[in-house]
Design an enzyme around this catalytic site. Sequence first.
Site, PDB file in Angstrom:
ATOM      1  N   LYS A  48       0.813  -1.211   0.000  1.00 13.35           N
ATOM      2  CA  LYS A  48       0.000   0.000   0.000  1.00 13.35           C
ATOM      3  C   LYS A  48       0.849   1.264   0.000  1.00 13.35           C
ATOM      4  CE  LYS A  48      -3.521  -0.716  -0.443  1.00 13.35           C
ATOM      5  NZ  LYS A  48      -4.120  -1.149  -1.760  1.00 13.35           N
ATOM      6  N   SER A  49       2.016   1.189  -0.633  1.00 14.75           N
ATOM      7  CA  SER A  49       2.923   2.346  -0.681  1.00 14.75           C
ATOM      8  C   SER A  49       3.029   2.947  -2.075  1.00 14.75           C
ATOM      9  CB  SER A  49       4.323   1.933  -0.201  1.00 14.75           C
ATOM     10  OG  SER A  49       4.305   1.478   1.116  1.00 14.75           O
ATOM     11  N   THR A  51       2.859   0.851  -4.988  1.00 15.07           N
ATOM     12  CA  THR A  51       3.603  -0.151  -5.760  1.00 15.07           C
ATOM     13  C   THR A  51       3.213  -0.158  -7.227  1.00 15.07           C
ATOM     14  OG1 THR A  51       3.335  -1.492  -3.760  1.00 15.07           O
ATOM     15  CG2 THR A  51       4.460  -2.515  -5.624  1.00 15.07           C
ATOM     16  N   HIS A 105       7.178  -7.126  -2.461  1.00 17.30           N
ATOM     17  CA  HIS A 105       7.143  -6.618  -1.089  1.00 17.30           C
ATOM     18  C   HIS A 105       8.063  -7.427  -0.170  1.00 17.30           C
ATOM     19  CE1 HIS A 105       3.728  -4.305  -2.360  1.00 17.30           C
ATOM     20  NE2 HIS A 105       2.878  -5.303  -2.365  1.00 17.30           N
ATOM     21  N   SER A 135      -5.214   2.813   4.239  1.00 18.81           N
ATOM     22  CA  SER A 135      -5.337   2.210   2.915  1.00 18.81           C
ATOM     23  C   SER A 135      -5.448   0.688   3.010  1.00 18.81           C
ATOM     24  CB  SER A 135      -4.131   2.589   2.058  1.00 18.81           C
ATOM     25  OG  SER A 135      -4.205   2.011   0.775  1.00 18.81           O
ATOM     26  N   ARG A 258      -7.397   3.912  -4.711  1.00 16.85           N
ATOM     27  CA  ARG A 258      -8.603   4.415  -4.048  1.00 16.85           C
ATOM     28  C   ARG A 258      -8.628   5.944  -4.096  1.00 16.85           C
ATOM     29  NH1 ARG A 258     -10.364   5.458   1.286  1.00 16.85           N
ATOM     30  NH2 ARG A 258      -8.192   5.341   1.964  1.00 16.85           N
TER      31      ARG A 258
END
Length: 298
Positions: A48-49, A51, A105, A135, A258
Amino acid sequence: MADKPNTFLGVNVINGFTWPRHVLDDTPEKLQSFQIRDDDVFVLTYPKSGTNWARELVRNIVCEGNKEKVKEDYESNPPGQLEFADNWKKYDNFSREKPRIMMSHVPVDVLPKQIFEGKGKVLFVMRNPKDIAVSFWNFKKDRKLLEDEKWDTFFEAYLRSDNIYIYLLSVLYGNWLDFNLSYYEHHRNKKNFLFLTYEEMKLDHKGCVIRISDFLSRPLSEENVEKVVQNTSFSNMKVKNPISFQMKGEIRTFPLLRKGVVGDWKTRFTVAQNERFDAIYNQRMEGSALAKQIIFET
């Protein structure tokens, strides 16, 4: 603190580390000896960075913003993270005519060893951990991947740094602090690593496109820089990147992206939660060069 934080549905614990269920038991060991090519590009992040956004930036840079070439590359590349299922085998057989762009990850002790010998290049993207928490929670909740969907329950698990036991498995890939610190503190000065933040990419999209292209030794013309920026704008990315899940026998499609904003943590964190988080964060980050890179609002 809750006695039993919520459980992520579908996980695999390998040597005490929490992986998604798509990661096979022998994959971490296999990845360490994965053979690196000189032109390989790894997009490496904690979940959730940003990617998928970062991977599309790299893909567009390699293709010089040409939409047809981007589409061809997207269709020929194996889907998902390098560590999922047998994706690493698929990449092993990937054509040598163009760079392999692989997102992952994996923690530092699982990354292919040849990378630390200087082979290939790593784009490492970091995001502030408060926004990641919100997130991650939304991602799981929307897809019905939590037994307990309450934010407060998830927050308790997210605070934990000893994410080992099965009842604590609401946060995959370990703890944000452990993951990012282990990479940044030891590899930020390596020539084949480029560290960026999600927040930098939001604030200076064009500047980051240029930095990445220079890092990859693929300088772009001004025209092609603009093409890459347009192709990888958040609005375009959100439309083009849905993902499908099978839920109760029904296939449902969700956008991978999102809101894509900085500071969304304020919509969920209570004052008390923010104070607790800051106390842990500040203690762990004290004296770290990484502390100056992470921003929580703009």
